[in-house]
Design a protein around this motif. Structure first.
Motif, short mmCIF file in Angstrom:
data_model
loop_
_atom_site.label_atom_id
_atom_site.label_comp_id
_atom_site.label_asym_id
_atom_site.label_seq_id
_atom_site.Cartn_x
_atom_site.Cartn_y
_atom_site.Cartn_z
N THR A 148 0.84 -1.21 0.00
CA THR A 148 0.00 0.00 0.00
C THR A 148 0.87 1.25 0.00
N LEU A 149 0.65 2.10 -0.98
CA LEU A 149 1.40 3.35 -1.07
C LEU A 149 0.84 4.35 -0.06
N LEU A 150 1.68 5.25 0.36
CA LEU A 150 1.23 6.27 1.31
C LEU A 150 0.01 7.02 0.76
N VAL A 151 0.04 7.31 -0.53
CA VAL A 151 -1.07 8.09 -1.09
C VAL A 151 -2.38 7.30 -1.00
N ASP A 152 -2.31 6.00 -1.20
CA ASP A 152 -3.54 5.20 -1.10
C ASP A 152 -3.99 5.04 0.35
N TYR A 153 -3.02 4.98 1.23
CA TYR A 153 -3.33 4.93 2.66
C TYR A 153 -4.08 6.20 3.08
N LEU A 154 -3.59 7.35 2.61
CA LEU A 154 -4.22 8.62 2.97
C LEU A 154 -5.61 8.73 2.35
N GLY B 174 -7.55 6.25 0.61
CA GLY B 174 -8.47 5.15 0.83
C GLY B 174 -8.62 4.81 2.30
N GLY B 175 -7.50 4.75 3.02
CA GLY B 175 -7.54 4.34 4.41
C GLY B 175 -8.12 5.42 5.32
N LEU B 176 -7.69 6.65 5.12
CA LEU B 176 -8.10 7.73 6.03
C LEU B 176 -9.16 8.65 5.42
N GLY B 177 -9.45 8.48 4.15
CA GLY B 177 -10.44 9.36 3.52
C GLY B 177 -9.94 10.77 3.30
N LEU B 178 -8.63 10.95 3.32
CA LEU B 178 -8.07 12.29 3.06
C LEU B 178 -7.82 12.41 1.56
N THR B 179 -8.87 12.77 0.83
CA THR B 179 -8.79 12.73 -0.63
C THR B 179 -8.24 14.02 -1.24
N GLY B 180 -7.78 14.93 -0.41
CA GLY B 180 -7.16 16.14 -0.95
C GLY B 180 -5.85 15.85 -1.65
N THR B 181 -5.17 14.80 -1.25
CA THR B 181 -3.92 14.40 -1.90
C THR B 181 -4.29 13.59 -3.14
N TYR C 260 -13.53 15.22 -6.61
CA TYR C 260 -13.36 14.70 -7.96
C TYR C 260 -13.91 13.26 -7.97
N THR C 261 -14.16 12.75 -9.15
CA THR C 261 -14.83 11.44 -9.24
C THR C 261 -14.13 10.37 -8.40
N ASP C 262 -12.81 10.31 -8.50
CA ASP C 262 -12.10 9.24 -7.79
C ASP C 262 -12.10 9.45 -6.27
N ASP C 263 -12.51 10.63 -5.82
CA ASP C 263 -12.56 10.88 -4.37
C ASP C 263 -13.78 10.24 -3.72
N LEU C 264 -14.76 9.88 -4.53
CA LEU C 264 -15.99 9.31 -3.96
C LEU C 264 -15.76 7.85 -3.59
N SER C 265 -16.33 7.46 -2.49
CA SER C 265 -16.23 6.07 -2.06
C SER C 265 -17.64 5.63 -1.72
N LEU C 266 -18.12 4.60 -2.42
CA LEU C 266 -19.52 4.21 -2.26
C LEU C 266 -19.63 2.86 -1.55
N PHE C 267 -20.65 2.72 -0.77
CA PHE C 267 -20.86 1.47 -0.04
C PHE C 267 -21.00 0.30 -1.03
#
Ligand code: FES
Ligand code: FES
Lengths: 161, 792
Positions: free
Chosen positions: A21-27, A29-36, B26-33
């Protein structure tokens, strides 16, 4: 899956991650910090830049596990305590240093690290310092101005030279 | 004194706050159940027959939920081309089916022929690799070079198209003989063969799509990276999947740049919808950057021979071109319009040239589809004209500034009908040229050149005077030209009971700042505060209709629709005011946010009228409906014609051939300007891309159809230290005569006007430096090419 713990924007956090898992995916996907953001797969666009222990790092280039325990700062942690835009963020808004906003988090993080190292860069130093960040929208004019302004210099005068 | 609100103010962008704090969505920021992940399986060869795809190899892999191949979509429709172009002999273009997933044959590296859906992205990716290995494709010789493709009828991208030609188009065919005669009679004919290099648009946000299906209602939802969600819905519903339009909602949330590449409907959008239905779960897909390189629609890729007939003094008598335009393996939605009506119709440039004839042959090749990219056809036309004009000046020993002045249309000639079918409504090309000369300090060039020379650099200056047709587009005109849609736009202005306003616009902002600019206009027209106006865009469920944003059309077309809707709001407000103030409707005036009875001090504020509209206790319901909401559709009467003059200065390193763009000046006429800060930003961005095209960017396929430039390791994107600060000006304004705001559009100008200015400057530098044998270098003017040219 392993529990990976670190400090992000001043808060201790943990989330499950695989070894790959890359740090960017951790941030994201894992933490929901999608600003990165993720803009490439060869570590060249800089959309993913965060700070790890105060240094600008491309979060697509390190594994989350490798920064276990580190202090990480992301774009979500760049505003002032009262929620207003931080110095660099404000300079980007004032100088129209963003259009679609996709490269922006990386630009802001790179700028903050650049100015921490060199508080009064020349135009050439700014352009060189932004080499690792691609923006397709702005032609860089207003980004470079924003960085110069954030360093307290008269960006309009420098741009007009 | 610059204004700080309303029309013409450099209001800071409100959308910036969310982008600067990481709260954009952005589209990829969305996470759906319950979401599942799709990965496309793409061809690794340019051309081949699919022999077998062994899906059993992956069906039992961990996490795999479904596998799709071309077989699953063979009975649904193809993704169509939006413009029907006829060849010179009157036969319609060849229009092969573009399937959701390739079926039978693969036609370019990156052509998706299967997709794997799995619980996690990593599982889908693993399975996609296994499926790729479990696929047998019989490789066929790749068709890469356009002229070879047209010459060899035995090797075909599409089996049913013998010569790989989509169409052979003449514009205007009836003028051909007169143009040939004028060329023959011309004292001088200047000829130039050039390539307009293929580019990858490279919006920084890769394409992404999420499909959802709601079995309870049978509704679908697609969230996608689109510049025009309504068009995407129309294409999916009416042509590809046959879903009723009322059953599909398309949402384009924050979109990270488009530049044309996100106008089009792509197969992945249909795939995620079909997969969501089959699995009963949301299905998401996001492109990796390499996939973007392989499968986004590319831009440009013309090979052109241009001839210019002229007098010894440089008066242009005739222009004739012959172009091969690459459309790639399939017809993308605008691909047939780009090399024709966005290119051929511009071939008179801003000049009074009596005879023009354009021939374009579009060719299928085993490469990614090519379509509109920022400027779309107009950069190709401008580059051809401005390069050949520059060559004329060099061959005849004429001053390039003087020659432009001789040939530019003059303000008294408007409206001006060109020999290639357009009517320029207004302009002042001398003014922008004079402005550019002043701002670029042309008089001081010689001193700068000497200074560069002292540092061992060759300095050159290049000029380009450009025009474009944008504000796309008048439906009556484009219909005649082959468009299968109209290109109007729509807006609904909803005044809420408390006086705040929601504007539903068919334009889509992916960096252009509509959320800031559109409220500036509404606020000025209604005399209210811009902060009470909100722009709603990018959602087919919320907006009446719209054709999206491209072709510098947002303000000129969608903005005009909004303007019309506001006029209707004011008219309705007058009715309400007349009722409330017990006056005749004709006596009500509206100014500064107040409805007043003329000649009295009786008045109601905009807010009072809005509230009354939703609390209509004593309305005469026969003649006055409650509510305050109006919709307008606006179809432009003509294109708009921004124009300008660009001057570039370069330094060339004689030892390495490296070109540095050291100064760039733009004087543009965009008509009325709503927000100068944003307009200047658009020009900066366009010029940045134009410098990228001229100096750095090259999309290169090898002879086997492999893309050699498939990542940022190999494709040279312009970076901060490749460009200078630009000088931009838009003070020489002649407002558009046929839209209510008098605006012309500024999004593409920079990318249209800049490449020839750069190349002209490079040739100038080399010529002044004594390399007089160098007449032309194709873009990008890389160190290698420049060095080779100098040392040839
Ligand atoms: S996503 Fe990290 S550099 Fe591009
Ligand atoms: S603002 Fe869009 S990529 Fe930089």
């Amino acid at each position: 899956m392993t529990k990976v713990t670190m400090t992000v924007n001043g808060k201790s956090v943990s989330a499950e991650a695989e070894g790959r898992t890359l740090l960017v995916d951790y941030l994201r996907g894992g933490l929901g910090l999608t600003g990165t953001h993720v803009g490439c797969d060869t570590s060249q666009c800089g959309a993913c830049v965060v700070h790890v222990d105060g240094k600008a790092v491309k979060a697509c280039t390190v594994f989350a596990m490798d920064v276990m325990g580190a202090e990480v700062r992301t774009i979500e942690g760049m505003a002032n305590a009262d929620g207003s835009l931080g110095l660099v963020q404000q300079a980007f808004q004032d100088h129209h240093g963003l259009q679609c906003g996709f490269c922006t988090p990386g630009m802001v993080m790179t700028t903050a690290a650049l100015l921490a190292e060199n508080p009064r860069p020349t135009e050439a130093q700014v352009r060189h310092g932004l080499e690792g960040n691609i923006c397709r929208c702005t032609g860089y004019h207003n980004i470079v101005k924003a960085v110069l302004a954030a360093s307290g210099q008269d960006a309009d005068a420098i741009a007009a030279e | 004194m610059p204004k700080d609100t309303g029309i013409g103010a450099s209001t800071k962008r409100r959308e910036d706050v969310r982008f600067l704090t990481g709260r954009g969505v952005y589209t990829d920021d969305l996470s759906l159940f319950g979401q599942a992940h799709a990965v496309m399986v793409r061809s690794t060869v340019a051309h081949g027959r699919i022999v077998s795809i062994d899906t059993s190899a992956v069906e039992s892999m961990p996490g795999v939920l479904a596998v799709f191949t071309g077989e699953d979509f063979k009975d649904v429709g193809g993704n169509p081309a939006g413009w029907l172009i006829n060849s010179r002999d009157g036969t319609p273009m060849r229009e092969p089916k573009r399937p959701v997933l390739a079926h039978g044959k693969v036609r370019h590296v990156g052509d998706a022929y299967a997709a794997v859906i799995a619980e996690s992205y990593a599982q889908a990716k693993d399975a996609a690799q296994v499926l790729s290995d479990a696929t047998v494709i019989e490789e066929l010789p790749a068709i890469v070079d356009m002229k070879a493709a047209a010459a060899d009828a035995s090797n075909r991208v599409h089996d049913e198209i013998p010569d790989n030609i989509c169409f052979d188009w003449g514009w205007i065919e009836d003028n051909r003989a007169a143009v040939d005669a004028a060329m023959k009679a011309a004292p001088h004919v200047i000829t130039l063969e050039l390539t307009n290099n293929r580019l990858v648009p490279n919006a920084m946000e890769p394409r992404a799509s999420i499909g959802e299906y709601f079995p309870g209602t049978g509704d679908y939802k697609l969230t996608t990276t689109s510049q025009n969600p309504h068009l995407t819905r129309l294409l999916i519903c009416a042509f590809v999947m046959g879903i009723p339009e009322n059953k599909l909602q398309v949402v384009a949330p924050d979109v990270g740049g488009g530049f044309g590449s996100k106008i089009y409907h792509y197969g992945e959008e249909a795939l995620v919808l079909a997969a969501a239905k089959r699995l009963g779960r949301p299905v998401r897909w996001t492109a990796e950057r390499t996939e973007s390189f392989l499968s986004d629609a590319h831009g440009r890729d013309h090979v052109t021979k241009i001839e210019l007939g002229c007098t010894a003094q440089g008066d242009i008598l005739a222009i004739r071109t012959e172009t091969y335009a690459n459309v790639g393996a399939y017809l993308s939605n605008f691909s047939t319009a780009t090399p024709t009506f966005l290119h051929g119709t511009l071939m008179a440039g801003p000049y009074k040239v009596p005879h023009v004839y354009v021939n374009v042959k579009t060719v299928f090749t085993n490469t990614a589809p090519v379509d509109a990219y920022r400027g779309a056809g107009r950069p190709e036309a401008t580059y051809s004209i401005e390069r050949v004009v520059d060559k004329m000046c060099r061959e005849l020993g004429l001053d390039p500034f003087e020659v432009r002045r001789r040939n530019l249309l003059t303000p008294d000639q408007f409206p001006y009908t060109t020999p290639v079918g357009l009517v320029y409504d207004t302009g002042n090309y001398q003014a922008t040229l004079d402005k550019a000369v002043e701002l670029a300090d042309v008089a001081g060039f010689e001193a700068r050149r000497a200074e560069s020379a002292a540092r061992g650099k060759l300095r050159g200056m290049g000029l380009s005077t450009w025009i474009e047709a944008c504000g796309i587009a008048p439906s009556h005109l484009v219909g005649v030209l082959g468009a299968r849609v109209g290109l109007y736009d729509a807006a609904t202005v909803r005044v809420n009971a408390t006086g705040t306003i929601s504007v539903m616009t068919g334009a889509h902002s992916h960096g252009q700042g509509h959320e800031t600019v559109f409220p500036q206009i509404v606020a000025e027209k209604l005399g209210i505060d811009a902060s009470s106006v909100e722009i709603v865009h990018g959602d087919t469920a919320k907006i009446p209709f719209g054709m999206g944003s491209y072709g510098s059309r947002s303000l000129a077309v969608a903005g005009s629709a909004m303007d019309r809707a506001i006029d209707k709001i004011i008219a309705k407000g007058k009715k309400i005011a007349a009722h409330m103030l017990e006056a005749a409707e004709g006596d009500i005036t509206f100014a500064d946010g107040k409805f007043s009875v003329a000649g009295t001090d009786k008045a109601k504020t905009f807010g009072e009228i809005a509230f009354s509209a939703y609390v209509p206790h004593n309305y005469p319901l026969e003649t006055l409906e409650p509510g305050l909401e109006e919709t307008a559709f606006y179809d432009p009467a003509n294109f708009t014609y921004p124009a300008g003059a660009y001057i570039c200065e370069v330094e060339v390193d004689e030892g390495t051939g490296k070109v540095d763009v050291v100064a760039f000046t733009c004087a543009d006429d965009f008509g009325n300007v709503m927000n100068p800060m944003i307009v200047e930003g658009q020009v900066h961005g366009g010029v940045g891309q134009g410098i990228g095209q001229a100096v750095l960017e090259s999309t290169t396929y090898d002879d086997t159809g492999q893309l050699l430039t498939g990542s940022y390791m190999d494709y040279a994107m312009p970076r901060a230290d490749d460009v200078p600060f630009y000088t931009v000006d838009h003070s020489c304004s002649t407002p558009c005569t046929h839209n209510p705001l008098g605006v012309k559009g500024c999004g593409e100008a920079g990318a249209i006007g800049s490449p020839p200015a750069v190349v002209n400057a490079v040739i100038d530098a080399l010529q002044r430096g004594g390399h007089t044998h160098v007449k032309h270098i194709d873009m990008p003017v890389s160190p290698n090419r420049v060095w080779q040219a100098m040392n040839a």
